[in-house]
Scaffold this motif. Sequence first.
Motif, short mmCIF file in Angstrom:
data_model
loop_
_atom_site.label_atom_id
_atom_site.label_comp_id
_atom_site.label_asym_id
_atom_site.label_seq_id
_atom_site.Cartn_x
_atom_site.Cartn_y
_atom_site.Cartn_z
N GLU A 226 0.68 -1.13 0.02
CA GLU A 226 -0.03 -0.04 0.11
C GLU A 226 0.90 1.27 0.12
O GLU A 226 1.85 1.33 0.51
CB GLU A 226 -0.99 -0.19 1.20
N TYR A 227 0.56 2.14 -0.89
CA TYR A 227 1.15 3.63 -0.82
C TYR A 227 0.18 4.57 -0.37
O TYR A 227 -1.14 4.22 -0.30
CB TYR A 227 1.62 4.07 -2.33
N GLY A 228 0.71 5.80 -0.08
CA GLY A 228 0.03 6.92 0.53
C GLY A 228 -0.25 6.64 1.92
O GLY A 228 0.21 5.76 2.49
N LEU A 229 -1.19 7.47 2.49
CA LEU A 229 -1.59 7.60 4.06
C LEU A 229 -2.90 7.00 4.63
O LEU A 229 -3.76 7.99 4.57
CB LEU A 229 -1.17 8.97 4.27
N SER A 230 -2.82 5.77 4.51
CA SER A 230 -4.19 5.40 4.88
C SER A 230 -3.90 4.82 6.27
O SER A 230 -2.84 5.24 7.13
CB SER A 230 -4.24 3.99 4.16
N GLU A 231 -5.07 4.37 7.25
CA GLU A 231 -5.07 3.98 8.45
C GLU A 231 -3.73 3.06 8.81
O GLU A 231 -3.01 3.08 9.73
CB GLU A 231 -6.14 3.63 8.82
N THR A 232 -3.52 2.13 7.73
CA THR A 232 -2.61 1.07 8.10
C THR A 232 -1.19 1.65 7.94
O THR A 232 -0.41 1.45 8.75
CB THR A 232 -2.75 -0.08 6.79
N THR A 233 -0.93 2.43 6.84
CA THR A 233 0.45 3.03 6.60
C THR A 233 0.79 4.17 7.87
O THR A 233 1.94 4.14 8.20
CB THR A 233 0.84 3.64 5.21
N ARG A 234 -0.18 4.65 8.28
CA ARG A 234 0.08 5.64 9.40
C ARG A 234 0.54 5.01 10.45
O ARG A 234 1.24 5.32 11.24
CB ARG A 234 -1.23 6.70 9.36
N GLN A 235 -0.31 3.88 10.73
CA GLN A 235 0.42 3.20 11.86
C GLN A 235 1.70 2.64 11.79
O GLN A 235 2.58 2.63 12.87
CB GLN A 235 -0.95 1.95 12.24
N GLU A 236 1.83 1.87 10.93
CA GLU A 236 3.40 1.67 10.42
C GLU A 236 4.30 2.82 10.71
O GLU A 236 5.40 2.51 11.35
CB GLU A 236 3.47 1.13 8.99
N LEU A 237 3.89 3.82 10.09
CA LEU A 237 4.88 5.12 10.17
C LEU A 237 4.99 5.46 11.94
O LEU A 237 6.03 5.97 12.02
CB LEU A 237 4.52 6.42 9.27
#
Length: 338
Positions: A290-301
Motif C-alpha cells: 500500500e502507498y499513500g497515507l491510509s490508516e494502515t500506513t499511518r500506524q506503520e509510520l
Amino acid sequence: MAIELTLSCDNSDLNRALVNGDIEPRGIDLTTTVTYPPKRHRRFVRHTEFDICELGLASYVSSRADREEYPFTAIPVFPSRKFRHSFFYVHDDAPVNGPGDLAGASVGVQSWQTAANVWMRGILADRHGLDLESVTWYRRREDDVPVELPDTLDIRPVPGAQGGDAIEEPMDLREMLFDGELDAAMDPAGSLLRAAAEAEDISFAFDDPLAAERTYYEETGIHPPMHVVAIRDEVLEANPWVAVSVYDAFCEARDRALAWNRRPSYNMSETWAHLHLLEQRELFGDHAWEYGLSETTRQELRTFVRYAHEQGLIPREYAVDELFAETTLDLSHSDPSP
C-alpha cells in the motif's frame, strides 16, 4: 512543456517500469539511474545529487530535524518493505538462548540509522523485552545523517576506516560473526542468508523466522516500510504538482509489477512463486504494498517514528503529516485486485 528531473532508485520489480521508461510521470522528462542503496542514500543526503531519490526511512526521519541542511521532502511511496526476523543471526557459541536474551552480548549492525536495524531493535525491545542499553553494539559505518546518540547506548565502531564518504570498511560483519568476535549480527542486505544456512555454527536468531514474521504481522498489522521517495524542496516549491505526478507514476509502476508477478507463466525463476503469492494475498489482503497515507500506513509510520525516537535518532516523535509533501497527505492507493 515537460520539466527535466533526475531519479535514482532501486531496479526492483516495483520500480522497473519507471526505470526502463515504460511509465513516465505526467509533465516530467525523467532521467533515471540505478545506484546501490547505501551509496545512493549517502549521495542524496550529503550532496543532493538527484532531484528525486528512493531513500532509507531512518535517514529521512533523522533529516527532518534540520530542514535547511537537508532540503528535501518525501512522498508516501514505500518501494521497499521487508520483515527483518529472518535477517538476524547468532553465533551458536554465544550465551544467547533467544532473541530477547541479548543482554551483555555484542551485536553488529551496518549503521545505527539503517531502517532494517531500527525496526529489529524496536521489535526486540517491544515484543521480547530486550533493554537496548544492555547490549554492546558494533556499527560498521557512520550514519548518513549525523545525530548525537544517547550516552546510555553502548555503540562502538567496527575496527577499520570510517568517516567521510567511505562506504566499505575493512572489517566485515560476516567474518566477525563467523570468527566469534560478534555474538549476533543484523544483516539488512541478506548477504548472510546462504552462508548461515551452510555454516555449522551460525543460526537464525529466531528458530522459525518465517513463522515469527507471520505472527508479527497477524498481531500488529505492520509490514515494515524501509524506504520512502524524497524530492528536493526547490523542485517542489517551483512545481508543487510534481509530488502527485511522481506519486501516481510510482503507483502505476507498482501496479504493473504486481499484475505481472501474479501470472505464473511470467515468474519462472521461483518455482512456487504462484503459491507464495496466494499465501501472501491470504495474509495481507490488499495492504501488502500500500502507498499513500491510509490508516494502515499511518500506524506503520507512527511505530517507526516511536522506535527512531526511543533509539536516539530524532529529538521528538513527529506526526506523520509532518513527514510528507502537503499535496500527498490525502492520497491512498492499495494493491490492485488480482
